[in-house]
Design a protein around this motif. Structure first.
Motif, PDB file in Angstrom:
ATOM      1  N   GLU A  46      -2.988   7.767  -0.911  1.00 56.91           N
ATOM      2  CA  GLU A  46      -4.242   7.492  -0.183  1.00 56.91           C
ATOM      3  C   GLU A  46      -3.977   6.724   1.119  1.00 56.91           C
ATOM      4  OE1 GLU A  46      -3.150   6.059  -2.911  1.00 56.91           O
ATOM      5  OE2 GLU A  46      -3.945   4.027  -3.234  1.00 56.91           O
ATOM      6  N   TRP A  47      -2.764   6.188   1.267  1.00 58.36           N
ATOM      7  CA  TRP A  47      -2.427   5.442   2.501  1.00 58.36           C
ATOM      8  C   TRP A  47      -1.772   6.321   3.563  1.00 58.36           C
ATOM      9  CZ3 TRP A  47      -5.140   1.358   2.895  1.00 58.36           C
ATOM     10  CH2 TRP A  47      -5.566   0.712   1.711  1.00 58.36           C
TER      11      TRP A  47
ATOM     12  N   LYS B 215       0.861  -1.189   0.000  1.00 56.89           N
ATOM     13  CA  LYS B 215       0.000   0.000   0.000  1.00 56.89           C
ATOM     14  C   LYS B 215       0.897   1.238   0.000  1.00 56.89           C
ATOM     15  CE  LYS B 215      -3.722  -2.582   2.106  1.00 56.89           C
ATOM     16  NZ  LYS B 215      -4.432  -2.988   3.333  1.00 56.89           N
TER      17      LYS B 215
ATOM     18  N   GLU C 262      -3.135   8.899   5.168  1.00 53.09           N
ATOM     19  CA  GLU C 262      -4.068   9.111   6.295  1.00 53.09           C
ATOM     20  C   GLU C 262      -4.191   7.865   7.162  1.00 53.09           C
ATOM     21  OE1 GLU C 262      -7.512   9.878   8.826  1.00 53.09           O
ATOM     22  OE2 GLU C 262      -7.261   8.205   7.444  1.00 53.09           O
TER      23      GLU C 262
ATOM     24  N   GLY D  52      -3.035  13.470  -5.756  1.00 50.27           N
ATOM     25  CA  GLY D  52      -3.171  13.099  -4.344  1.00 50.27           C
ATOM     26  C   GLY D  52      -1.987  13.591  -3.516  1.00 50.27           C
TER      27      GLY D  52
ATOM     28  N   LYS E 292     -10.109  14.117   3.155  1.00 50.67           N
ATOM     29  CA  LYS E 292      -9.095  13.150   2.710  1.00 50.67           C
ATOM     30  C   LYS E 292      -9.285  12.670   1.271  1.00 50.67           C
ATOM     31  CE  LYS E 292     -11.223   8.983   4.609  1.00 50.67           C
ATOM     32  NZ  LYS E 292     -11.024   7.780   5.429  1.00 50.67           N
ATOM     33  N   THR E 293     -10.465  12.920   0.697  1.00 49.42           N
ATOM     34  CA  THR E 293     -10.637  12.495  -0.695  1.00 49.42           C
ATOM     35  C   THR E 293      -9.661  13.229  -1.630  1.00 49.42           C
ATOM     36  OG1 THR E 293     -12.397  14.119  -1.089  1.00 49.42           O
ATOM     37  CG2 THR E 293     -13.084  11.920  -0.361  1.00 49.42           C
TER      38      THR E 293
ATOM     39  N   ALA F  71      -6.498  13.727  -0.997  1.00 54.95           N
ATOM     40  CA  ALA F  71      -5.252  12.949  -0.979  1.00 54.95           C
ATOM     41  C   ALA F  71      -5.444  11.561  -1.587  1.00 54.95           C
ATOM     42  CB  ALA F  71      -4.726  12.837   0.449  1.00 54.95           C
ATOM     43  N   GLU F  72      -6.709  11.182  -1.801  1.00 57.73           N
ATOM     44  CA  GLU F  72      -6.978   9.873  -2.410  1.00 57.73           C
ATOM     45  C   GLU F  72      -7.015   9.941  -3.935  1.00 57.73           C
ATOM     46  OE1 GLU F  72      -9.552   8.240   1.435  1.00 57.73           O
ATOM     47  OE2 GLU F  72     -10.621   8.896  -0.369  1.00 57.73           O
ATOM     48  N   ARG F  73      -6.837  11.132  -4.496  1.00 62.61           N
ATOM     49  CA  ARG F  73      -6.783  11.256  -5.948  1.00 62.61           C
ATOM     50  C   ARG F  73      -5.535  10.539  -6.459  1.00 62.61           C
ATOM     51  NH1 ARG F  73      -8.221  17.721  -6.629  1.00 62.61           N
ATOM     52  NH2 ARG F  73     -10.369  17.561  -5.945  1.00 62.61           N
TER      53      ARG F  73
END
Ligand code: ZN
Length: 464
Positions: free
Chosen positions: A206-207, A202, A209, A282, A272-273, A275-277
């Motif tokens: 996105e990991w 991972k 957070e 992200g 947090k979405t 940083a999930e890009r």
């Protein structure tokens, strides 16, 4: 040349009224209705505008060697960006690493700023280890006018200190009467969780957070508060990001711990979405503490409105997209940080005051006056009063615009707030009576900024 600001609607942390402001020799000397200008006076007509005390950003990084690179701004670029956005004073984190000599680090940071900042500035001195030399070095630094410390309960082996060092730092801070600011996380948990995620493949932004979840910040906040309680020291949590950490801080306040709370711009507007890009999009939004689940945003706004969150800073820390890509194979290598020094005032005005989430006076308090009081700058800064420095923001609440990297003054190739609409911006900004900004452009004198010496004001030795 004297300066007269006419017809303005003066707004401070406490009050709002119409009056003219007269400035001589960098200082406000008169505030009265219908003042007339002696010959040779520069006049600004502030009709239809709000006049705020200059805004103070209590948490920025400008010179910063970190995560195998350097933050992008110089003191010139960051201070111009600050001023264009209405911030007339910033407090920079002086951050030598554990390997560096603290006093040499302090001199280096001062040298970088000296003669290069267009606005006034001060430092929080980071204590990144506690050894035989620390007490005498910190005494010298406080005597030099830097009356606040910073500690990191994260970034193990780089900036981070252990609990024993935290205890010693807080004991000394209490004795010297200085406030200690703290980045509150649990370094060991972060380190273990990071390794587990990487081993499991991972590796994307996105990991970030999940590697430092809300509970890890709440634990750090509670531990810092507990150490304040047992040392009698005065503390300030920086960049608090989530409801569980807020609860830990408020619980501490309620039991009498001398603790204030800062949250920073990104945590009020982004979740947090971002940083999930995928990929670098992200990575642009990787910071610590990380952007959180959306449900936290309303908790932060409520606490800010109620004054349980005392101040709003930025944790301004620009790394460009090339630097962010250092972490393309592992989120742990993405330089942490996002710029914000230029956008804080306009975004908090738009999404706080204009949207009805924040009272206008609490806005001035949280973005200026409270920081001035906590960090020994009041009433020189953070006030519109006779005798105060003439740092003023003549604000146009009718301006409409959009945030874009293509028009920013920060030295970076992206904005974390790209495309956000703003409803208001400074029409003019003065630093000690000199007009430095007009309508979004820097028109003043580079290098005008001065280092602000501050006196210790906490603890038994300084009780009034
Ligand atoms: Zn920071």
């Amino acid at each position: 040349m004297p300066l007269l600001i006419k017809n303005g609607n003066i707004v401070t942390a406490e009050t709002r009224y119409r009056a003219d402001i007269y400035i001589e020799d960098e200082t406000i000397t008169r505030i009265e209705e219908k003042l007339s200008a002696p010959p040779g006076t520069e006049v600004i007509d502030a009709a239809g505008k709000l006049v705020f005390p200059g805004f103070i950003d209590p948490h920025v990084h400008i010179y910063l060697p970190f995560m195998a690179t350097f933050a992008k701004d110089t003191h010139e670029t960051a201070s111009i960006a600050a001023l264009v956005g209405g911030t007339t004073t910033f407090i920079e984190m002086c951050c030598p690493s554990r390997q560096d000599d603290a006093l040499e680090g302090y001199q280096l940071w001062k040298q970088k700023a000296e003669g290069n900042s267009a606005c006034d500035y001060a430092f929080h001195m980071s204590v990144t280890k506690f050894d035989d030399k620390t007490t005498s070095q910190l005494r010298q630094i406080v005597a030099d006018g830097t009356a606040s410390f910073k500690i990191f309960l994260s970034y193990k082996n780089f900036f981070g200190i252990d609990d024993g060092e935290m205890y010693q730092t807080l004991k000394l801070a209490e004795k010297l009467g200085v406030i200690t600011t703290a980045h509150c996380e649990n370094a060991e948990l972060v380190s273990q969780l990071q390794q587990e995620l990487l081993v499991a493949g991972k590796i994307g932004p996105e990991w970030h957070e999940p590697s430092r979840p809300e509970t890890v910040e709440a634990e750090g906040t509670n531990r810092f508060a507990t150490f304040l309680e047992h040392t009698g020291a005065t503390g300030y949590v920086v960049h608090l990001s989530c409801a569980p950490a807020l609860k830990a801080a408020v619980d501490a306040k309620l039991r009498g711990v001398k603790l204030s709370v800062e949250s920073v711009l990104p945590h009020f507007l982004l979740d947090k979405t971002y940083a999930e890009r995928a990929g670098v999009e992200g990575m642009k939004h990787v910071m610590s503490p990380p952007l959180r689940d959306k449900r936290n945003l309303s908790a932060l706004w409520s606490a800010l409105r109620a004054g349980l969150i005392d101040t709003v800073g930025t944790d301004h820390c620009p790394f460009d997209t090339t630097q962010k890509l250092l972490g393309k194979d592992a989120f742990t290598q993405i330089p942490n940080g996002i710029p914000g020094i230029e956008e804080r005032v306009n975004l908090m005005y738009t999404y706080g005051v204009k949207r009805g989430s924040l009272d206008l006076h609490r806005f001035v308090d949280a973005l200026s006056t409270r920081a001035a009081k906590l960090f020994g700058l009041f009433p020189r800064k953070g006030a519109i009063a006779v005798g105060s420095d003439a740092d003023l923001v003549i604000y146009d609440p009718d301006y409409r615009g959009t945030i874009s990297a293509s028009t920013q003054h920060v030295n970076n190739d992206y904005s974390g707030f790209e495309g956000f609409a703003i409803e208001g911006r400074p029409a003019a900004v003065t630093v000690r009576g000199k007009v430095q900004v007009r309508d979004g452009a820097f028109v003043g004198e580079k290098g005008r900024g001065k280092f602000l010496r501050r006196e210790p004001q906490y603890g038994a030795a300084h009780a009034s």
